[in-house]
Motif scaffolding. Structure first.
Motif, short mmCIF file in Angstrom:
data_model
loop_
_atom_site.label_atom_id
_atom_site.label_comp_id
_atom_site.label_asym_id
_atom_site.label_seq_id
_atom_site.Cartn_x
_atom_site.Cartn_y
_atom_site.Cartn_z
N PRO A 24 19.82 -68.70 -61.98
CA PRO A 24 20.31 -69.64 -60.97
C PRO A 24 19.30 -70.75 -60.69
CG PRO A 24 20.34 -67.38 -60.14
CD PRO A 24 19.59 -67.37 -61.42
N MET A 25 18.00 -70.48 -60.99
CA MET A 25 16.95 -71.41 -60.58
C MET A 25 16.32 -72.18 -61.73
SD MET A 25 15.16 -68.98 -57.70
CE MET A 25 15.32 -67.50 -58.65
N LEU A 26 16.67 -71.80 -62.98
CA LEU A 26 16.10 -72.48 -64.14
C LEU A 26 17.15 -73.35 -64.81
CD1 LEU A 26 13.98 -69.63 -65.79
CD2 LEU A 26 13.16 -71.52 -64.36
N PRO A 27 16.73 -74.45 -65.42
CA PRO A 27 17.70 -75.33 -66.09
C PRO A 27 18.21 -74.72 -67.39
CG PRO A 27 15.48 -76.16 -66.42
CD PRO A 27 15.36 -75.02 -65.47
N SER A 28 19.46 -74.95 -67.69
CA SER A 28 20.04 -74.57 -68.98
C SER A 28 21.05 -75.65 -69.38
CB SER A 28 20.70 -73.20 -68.91
OG SER A 28 21.72 -73.17 -67.94
N VAL A 29 21.44 -75.63 -70.63
CA VAL A 29 22.34 -76.67 -71.14
C VAL A 29 23.75 -76.44 -70.62
CG1 VAL A 29 23.36 -77.70 -73.19
CG2 VAL A 29 20.95 -77.05 -73.20
N PHE A 30 24.30 -77.46 -69.97
CA PHE A 30 25.68 -77.41 -69.53
C PHE A 30 26.60 -77.97 -70.62
CE2 PHE A 30 29.41 -79.39 -67.64
CZ PHE A 30 29.93 -78.36 -66.86
N LEU A 31 26.22 -79.12 -71.16
CA LEU A 31 27.00 -79.76 -72.22
C LEU A 31 26.02 -80.42 -73.18
CD1 LEU A 31 30.06 -80.04 -72.81
CD2 LEU A 31 29.95 -82.33 -71.81
N SER A 32 26.14 -80.08 -74.45
CA SER A 32 25.13 -80.54 -75.41
C SER A 32 25.64 -81.68 -76.29
CB SER A 32 24.68 -79.38 -76.29
OG SER A 32 25.76 -78.92 -77.08
N GLN A 33 24.69 -82.39 -76.83
CA GLN A 33 24.90 -83.36 -77.91
C GLN A 33 25.90 -84.46 -77.54
OE1 GLN A 33 25.57 -81.27 -81.61
NE2 GLN A 33 23.95 -79.80 -81.18
N LEU A 34 25.63 -85.13 -76.41
CA LEU A 34 26.43 -86.30 -76.05
C LEU A 34 26.01 -87.48 -76.93
CD1 LEU A 34 26.70 -84.49 -73.46
CD2 LEU A 34 26.85 -86.61 -72.16
N ASN A 35 26.98 -88.30 -77.29
CA ASN A 35 26.61 -89.52 -78.01
C ASN A 35 26.18 -90.60 -77.01
OD1 ASN A 35 28.97 -90.76 -76.97
ND2 ASN A 35 30.18 -89.99 -78.70
N LYS A 36 25.81 -91.77 -77.50
CA LYS A 36 25.27 -92.81 -76.63
C LYS A 36 26.27 -93.27 -75.58
CE LYS A 36 21.89 -94.66 -79.91
NZ LYS A 36 21.47 -95.85 -80.71
N ASP A 94 31.96 -83.71 -56.65
CA ASP A 94 33.38 -83.91 -56.91
C ASP A 94 33.67 -83.40 -58.32
OD1 ASP A 94 35.92 -84.81 -57.49
OD2 ASP A 94 35.67 -86.72 -56.42
N THR A 95 34.12 -82.14 -58.42
CA THR A 95 34.32 -81.54 -59.75
C THR A 95 35.42 -82.24 -60.54
OG1 THR A 95 35.80 -79.90 -58.74
CG2 THR A 95 33.49 -79.27 -59.06
N THR A 96 36.41 -82.79 -59.83
CA THR A 96 37.49 -83.50 -60.53
C THR A 96 36.94 -84.74 -61.24
OG1 THR A 96 39.12 -82.76 -58.89
CG2 THR A 96 39.72 -84.65 -60.27
N GLU A 97 36.13 -85.51 -60.52
CA GLU A 97 35.53 -86.70 -61.12
C GLU A 97 34.56 -86.30 -62.24
OE1 GLU A 97 32.96 -90.70 -59.84
OE2 GLU A 97 33.16 -89.00 -58.44
N GLU A 148 28.87 -91.57 -74.28
CA GLU A 148 29.07 -90.51 -73.28
C GLU A 148 27.86 -90.43 -72.35
OE1 GLU A 148 31.78 -87.33 -75.83
OE2 GLU A 148 29.61 -87.43 -76.17
N TYR A 149 26.68 -90.57 -72.92
CA TYR A 149 25.44 -90.53 -72.13
C TYR A 149 25.40 -91.68 -71.13
CZ TYR A 149 20.53 -91.43 -71.05
OH TYR A 149 19.36 -91.70 -70.41
N ALA A 150 25.75 -92.87 -71.59
CA ALA A 150 25.70 -94.05 -70.73
C ALA A 150 26.67 -93.90 -69.55
CB ALA A 150 26.03 -95.30 -71.54
N ALA A 151 27.86 -93.37 -69.84
CA ALA A 151 28.87 -93.20 -68.79
C ALA A 151 28.40 -92.20 -67.73
CB ALA A 151 30.19 -92.74 -69.40
N PHE A 152 27.77 -91.11 -68.17
CA PHE A 152 27.31 -90.11 -67.22
C PHE A 152 26.08 -90.59 -66.45
CE2 PHE A 152 24.75 -86.41 -66.02
CZ PHE A 152 25.69 -85.70 -65.28
N GLN A 153 25.18 -91.25 -67.13
CA GLN A 153 23.93 -91.69 -66.48
C GLN A 153 24.22 -92.64 -65.33
OE1 GLN A 153 21.24 -94.24 -68.71
NE2 GLN A 153 19.51 -92.90 -68.14
N LEU A 174 33.49 -86.25 -68.21
CA LEU A 174 33.01 -85.60 -69.43
C LEU A 174 34.14 -85.03 -70.29
CD1 LEU A 174 29.93 -83.73 -67.93
CD2 LEU A 174 29.94 -85.81 -69.30
N HIS A 175 35.36 -85.28 -69.89
CA HIS A 175 36.54 -84.86 -70.67
C HIS A 175 36.58 -83.35 -70.88
CE1 HIS A 175 37.11 -89.13 -71.42
NE2 HIS A 175 35.88 -89.19 -71.93
#
Length: 642
Positions: free
Chosen positions: A107-119, A80-83, A121-126, A88-89
């Protein structure tokens, strides 16, 4: 024999190939780990960067936890891209742009989508991470500055770019790397070594445990701590003294070459380049092409040295035996060298001692004239003089352990031969070199090193800013003496003259009771030419010194842009720095109050008005600017040139 040879070769070769293929596919597991294997997930464990301390063990730079959201584009399924964007604002357009960037990388290797979240922001996403297949969080550490100064020393941390990824296989997309300062210079020591975990996934892409029971996993190795040569108290004090001023202060311990203070003004709080706002803040600092807070004036700026260069003129004159301590020259408010070189001495007959403490242009102009005219071949004379000058570390990169710097300029016969079409060089043509107002250009660190050399009576150590790396030795070049071409015996009379600058000369007004300081004031002319019109700005204020006279503990150079005489600003600031380091307290409270509260912003506003005029003129007019001693080029361009 021939009939059996060919079949035998074919059979042996086939056996070798089959054995090799069997080994690679069945026995050797490393290729599986290197391949983009769907069943194996590679997760990096990032170590903490090494801590940074001052010379006395005070913590300057530590670490703080941070979190990145990683993405593997091929694994994204029905989210759900809207959610996701709301959580993540970010906007949907930003989401698409970041996914495309990640897909271009791999396409198959990980890369940074959004960097340097604070605690938070991290808690909300986790909490909702399981809903967003293809995304996961990764813990990192960011810098946590314990001080709000020294940004030019530390540098900063940023994500690697494509050029680094191509050159260095250690880094992956989204990794962090040091930029500028010691963070860049000592990146390999500070970064440590990443750990790697290989996790096995089932057909539903769920982690079911470590691959081969962790046989190929490696443990992260923390970065090595650095102890800088910087003195926290002195660096802090110098930064305070330079508020509302532009310029640089460089202080060196003569007996070791250790940099005690490296102040550049204006500066910025290093914490501005940490966290989600780093990019925005960096852009603002980078685009300030007037004050240039990213530009280290102590290392990168190249100014005419002014009167402090008379020290070298006198030493060369003694070495070349064109003068001695008793040699006299008459000053009639200056002297005529084909053109009149003015002087504030008045009517005097001067020898070396009072020539130094009165800063007589006539005395040093005549000394330089004799030096250049000593040999019949004028081009040989120029190169002979230049070699003496360069032996003090001028006109070259000093080889410091900082990634930036200015070479400055010591003119050579080759340069003048081109200027004068091979004609004989007359001393009158280049007489301004005698007093540091000719073609010679120096950086503050070069002048500080020059004074350390005089303090040592003829040698210096390569200036450096790292005192110790944990479990690692410093480069041998930092403990190797570099000798000048001037014999030791000639330093004492010059040093006596420098001490008398405080006793009877241009620095007598800010002497410190009980301290034997050797110093020299100076000014450097400063003009800017716009649209065919020359603007005379205030001179740069310069002061060089070391203390105490015997067994010196500190040598320094101070440059204050557009502030007038050396005794007005640079001299008092230098004296305060010397007293602060040697005595730990300040007795000249009058000087301290004036320097701490003093501001040159009105003078800098005049410069900004001139530059604004340039920017609003048509291109042809803008291009007519010919010269400025306040270098206005972009910080990045200057760094690359250095």
């Amino acid at each position: 024999m021939r009939k059996t040879l060919l079949p035998a070769v074919i059979i042996v070769t086939s056996i070798i190939l089959i054995a090799r293929i069997f080994y690679l596919q069945v026995i050797d597991e490393t290729l599986k780990l290197k391949s983009e294997n769907n069943a194996i997930k590679k997760v990096f464990d990032f170590p903490e960067r090494g801590y940074i301390y001052d010379r006395n063990g005070k913590l300057l730079v530590a670490n703080q936890p941070s979190y990145d959201i990683m993405v593997v584009p091929r694994e994204i399924k029905d989210i759900d891209t809207t959610e996701f964007c709301s959580l993540l604002h970010i906007t949907k357009a930003e989401f698409i742009k970041k996914i495309e960037k990640a897909r271009v990388y791999s396409p198959m290797l990980p890369s940074v989508f959004l960097s340097q979240l604070n605690k938070a922001e991290y808690a909300a996403f986790q909490e909702k991470e399981r809903k967003f297949e293809g995304f996961y969080t990764q813990k990192r550490s960011l810098r946590d500055y314990q001080v709000n100064f020294g940004a030019n020393i530390f540098g900063f941390i940023r994500q690697v770019d494509e050029s680094i990824l191509k050159k260095n296989k250690y880094y992956n997309s989204g990794d962090l790397i040091g930029k500028q300062g010691v963070e860049q210079q000592y990146e390999e020591a500070l970064r440590g070594i990443k750990g790697v975990k290989y996790l096995l996934r089932d057909k539903h892409n769920k982690i079911i445990g470590p691959y081969k029971n962790g046989e190929f996993d490696t443990i992260a190795q923390q970065g090595k701590d650095l102890t800088l040569t910087i003195d926290y108290e002195l660096q802090k004090y110098g930064t305070e003294l330079m508020v509302n001023k532009r310029g640089g202060i460089v202080a060196i311990e003569p007996k070791t070459g250790e940099i005690l203070a490296l102040v550049s003004a204006p500066t910025y709080d290093p914490a501005l380049l940490v966290g989600r706002q780093r990019s925005k803040n960096y852009t603002a600092l980078y685009n300030d092409s007037i004050a240039k807070p990213l530009y280290d004036r102590g290392l990168q700026a190249a100014y005419p040295p002014g009167s402090p260069f008379k020290i070298i003129t006198g030493l060369i004159g003694l070495q070349e035996e064109v003068i001695d301590e008793q040699s006299t020259f008459y000053c009639n408010h200056g002297a005529n060298f084909g053109r009149f070189m003015g002087c504030h001495c008045g009517l005097h007959t001067l020898q070396l001692n009072n020539g130094i403490y009165k800063s007589c242009n006539s005395y040093f102009g005549n000394t330089y004239k004799r030096t250049i005219e000593k040999y019949k071949d004028s081009y040989y004379s120029v190169d002979n003089w230049a070699n003496h000058v360069k032996s003090f570390g001028l006109g070259q990169f000093l080889g410091t352990d900082m990634p930036i710097g200015s070479k400055g300029l010591v003119p050579s016969s080759k340069m003048y031969k081109k200027w004068y079409n091979g004609a004989k060089i007359r001393s009158s043509y280049i007489i301004s070199n005698a007093i540091g107002q000719g073609e010679v250009l120096t950086s503050p660190i070069q002048l500080a090193n020059m004074m350390a050399t005089v303090a040592n009576r003829g040698y210096y150590f390569t200036p450096h800013i790292v005192k110790n790396i944990k479990d690692q030795k410093l480069d041998k070049k930092f403990v190797t003496k570099h000798y000048t071409t001037i014999d030791k015996q000639y330093y004492e009379p010059v040093i006596q003259g420098l001490e008398d600058v405080y006793n009877y000369g241009t620095a007598a007004g800010f002497r410190v009771e009980g301290m034997k300081i050797c110093g020299k004031t100076g000014t450097a002319e400063n003009k800017i030419r716009v649209a065919g019109k020359t603007y005379q700005l205030k001179d740069h204020s310069i002061f060089v010194a070391f203390a105490p006279r015997d067994n010196p503990k500190i040598a320094l150079a101070v440059f204050i842009e557009n502030s007038g005489y050396g005794a007005t600003w640079a001299g008092p600031i230098a004296t305060l720095m010397l007293e602060k380091y040697i005595n730990g307290t300040i007795s000249r409270k009058d000087l301290e109050t004036r320097m701490l509260n003093g501001s040159l912003e009105a003078e800098y506003q005049k410069i900004e008005n001139i530059i604004f005029q340039r920017r609003t003129e048509p291109t042809k007019v803008r291009d007519s600017i010919e010269k400025t001693n306040i270098e206005i080029g972009e910080a990045k361009k200057e760094e690359e040139q250095a």
